[in-house]
Design a protein around this motif. Structure first.
Motif, short mmCIF file in Angstrom:
data_model
loop_
_atom_site.label_atom_id
_atom_site.label_comp_id
_atom_site.label_asym_id
_atom_site.label_seq_id
_atom_site.Cartn_x
_atom_site.Cartn_y
_atom_site.Cartn_z
N LEU A 246 -89.32 -14.43 8.06
CA LEU A 246 -89.90 -14.24 9.39
C LEU A 246 -90.09 -12.76 9.67
O LEU A 246 -89.26 -11.93 9.29
CB LEU A 246 -88.96 -14.84 10.43
CG LEU A 246 -89.55 -15.23 11.79
CD1 LEU A 246 -90.58 -16.35 11.62
CD2 LEU A 246 -88.44 -15.68 12.73
N ARG A 247 -91.18 -12.41 10.32
CA ARG A 247 -91.37 -11.06 10.85
C ARG A 247 -91.42 -11.15 12.37
O ARG A 247 -91.97 -12.11 12.93
CB ARG A 247 -92.63 -10.40 10.29
CG ARG A 247 -93.91 -11.18 10.50
CD ARG A 247 -95.13 -10.30 10.20
NE ARG A 247 -95.20 -9.93 8.83
CZ ARG A 247 -95.94 -10.53 7.92
NH1 ARG A 247 -96.68 -11.59 8.25
NH2 ARG A 247 -95.97 -10.12 6.67
N ILE A 248 -90.84 -10.15 13.04
CA ILE A 248 -90.75 -10.16 14.50
C ILE A 248 -91.17 -8.79 15.03
O ILE A 248 -90.82 -7.76 14.46
CB ILE A 248 -89.31 -10.48 14.97
CG1 ILE A 248 -88.86 -11.85 14.44
CG2 ILE A 248 -89.22 -10.45 16.50
CD1 ILE A 248 -87.42 -12.19 14.78
N GLY A 249 -91.94 -8.77 16.12
CA GLY A 249 -92.37 -7.53 16.75
C GLY A 249 -92.15 -7.57 18.25
O GLY A 249 -92.32 -8.62 18.89
N ILE A 250 -91.76 -6.43 18.84
CA ILE A 250 -91.45 -6.36 20.28
C ILE A 250 -92.07 -5.10 20.87
O ILE A 250 -92.00 -4.01 20.28
CB ILE A 250 -89.93 -6.35 20.52
CG1 ILE A 250 -89.27 -7.59 19.91
CG2 ILE A 250 -89.61 -6.27 22.01
CD1 ILE A 250 -87.75 -7.53 19.90
N HIS A 251 -92.65 -5.24 22.05
CA HIS A 251 -93.18 -4.09 22.80
C HIS A 251 -93.01 -4.37 24.29
O HIS A 251 -92.94 -5.54 24.70
CB HIS A 251 -94.65 -3.85 22.47
CG HIS A 251 -95.25 -2.66 23.14
ND1 HIS A 251 -94.61 -1.44 23.23
CD2 HIS A 251 -96.45 -2.49 23.80
CE1 HIS A 251 -95.38 -0.58 23.87
NE2 HIS A 251 -96.49 -1.19 24.24
#
Length: 324
Positions: A246-251
């Motif tokens: 899994l890849r996860i991104g947050i902004h």
């Protein structure tokens, strides 16, 4: 052999769409658009990129700003279909009653998909080589007004318009689907989404939607978003199903909410940050990192500088450690 073929049917559908614009038939225009979240409407202006129900609800007002026509001539048209999808390209020459001595070239592209046996527009791109104010004599603000109204009516248990947006995405999902078979893979993805939803809601976040093999969620502040991301990564690693990377991104930043969906540059940047994350990585923007104190129990890798598609310049991205 290619399945792409010319489509007189789609050409007729698209001409009905074009005809409905100057004839002021907003209901017909709305009914020809998909009701899905993926509806995309692109105009000439830099800020004329809208999605979802804002397009459907504002389409009549948007095209209603166009003055009456003296002349409407089709100068080019082609349409093709490939199974349940198709596309149409048009060029027209328009002369308005308000500017009878000037002809305006207009280009339009429509992408359509079969929905329950009916062709629906899922993407529209129209353009003229001059600004709308010069083209029509007025600004076309119906859809942007709806977006602004949605922002003013933003209502979650958090500060108005501010959110931490998180995306998750399964790496190499096509290969896994091929290995497991579509039915088993669909079942595993559903179970995976259920796990993510539980983690997000337990952390006080809002599970906004699933997107193919990924998800989007929103949190009132970055700390619960980071904790949820760590828990999701660990739960995915410990799952007794097929091995999923899994890849996860947050902004973080101000977002627009309409009909329980979110959009805006914050959402777009969070998605781009997710795209640059590697398998098993949690990546976050520099703005997100700046709001999290080192004493709060998080560990970060050294920042990397990378371009993000659709955004100018280089961006500092941090990796959040989650493995123990």
């Amino acid at each position: 052999m290619s399945a792409v073929k010319p489509s007189p049917e789609l050409l007729a559908v698209a001409r009905r769409w074009i005809e409905a614009i100057p004839n002021r038939r907003p209901t017909e225009l709305r009914n020809m658009l998909t009701t899905g979240e993926h509806l995309l409407f692109v105009g000439t202006g830099d800020d004329e990129i809208w999605t979802g129900n804002a397009v459907r609800n504002g389409i009549g007002g948007f095209f209603g700003a166009i003055p009456p026509l003296l002349k409407h001539e089709e100068t080019f048209a082609e349409a093709y279909e490939n199974g349940s999808t198709g596309w149409v390209c048009f060029s027209h020459e328009l002369i308005f009653e308000t500017q009878p001595d000037r002809a305006f070239p207009v280009r339009s592209t429509l992408i359509l998909a079969l929905e329950d046996g009916v062709w629906k527009i899922v993407h529209r791109h129209g353009s003229v080589p001059i600004p709308n104010i010069e083209f029509t004599g007025t600004e076309q603000t119906a859809i942007s007004d709806l977006v602004a109204a949605a922002k003013q009516g933003f209502s979650l248990d958090q500060r108005e318009g501010f959110a931490s947006v998180m995306f998750t995405d399964i790496v190499n999902s096509s290969r896994l689907a091929l290995t497991l078979g579509n039915r088993l893979w669909s079942s595993e993805v559903t179970r995976h989404f259920d796990t993510i939803r539980d983690v997000i809601e337990d952390a006080g976040g809002q599970f906004v939607k699933s997107l193919g093999d990924g998800t989007m969620s929103s949190f009132a502040s970055p700390i619960p978003a980071l904790k949820a991301a760590q828990m999701i990564a660990k739960a995915t690693q410990l799952s007794d199903g097929p091995a999923i990377a899994l890849r996860i991104g947050i902004h973080i930043g101000d977002v627009v909410q309409a009909n329980e969906d979110f959009f805006g540059s914050v959402v777009n940047k969070a998605a781009r940050i997710t795209a640059v994350a590697g398998p098993g990585e949690i990546c976050l923007s520099d703005a997100t990192r700046a709001m999290v104190d080192d004493a709060q129990g998080f560990s970060f890798s050294k920042a990397i500088s990378t371009p993000l598609k659709g955004f100018e310049g280089e961006h500092h991205i941090h990796r959040l450690e989650w493995q123990t």
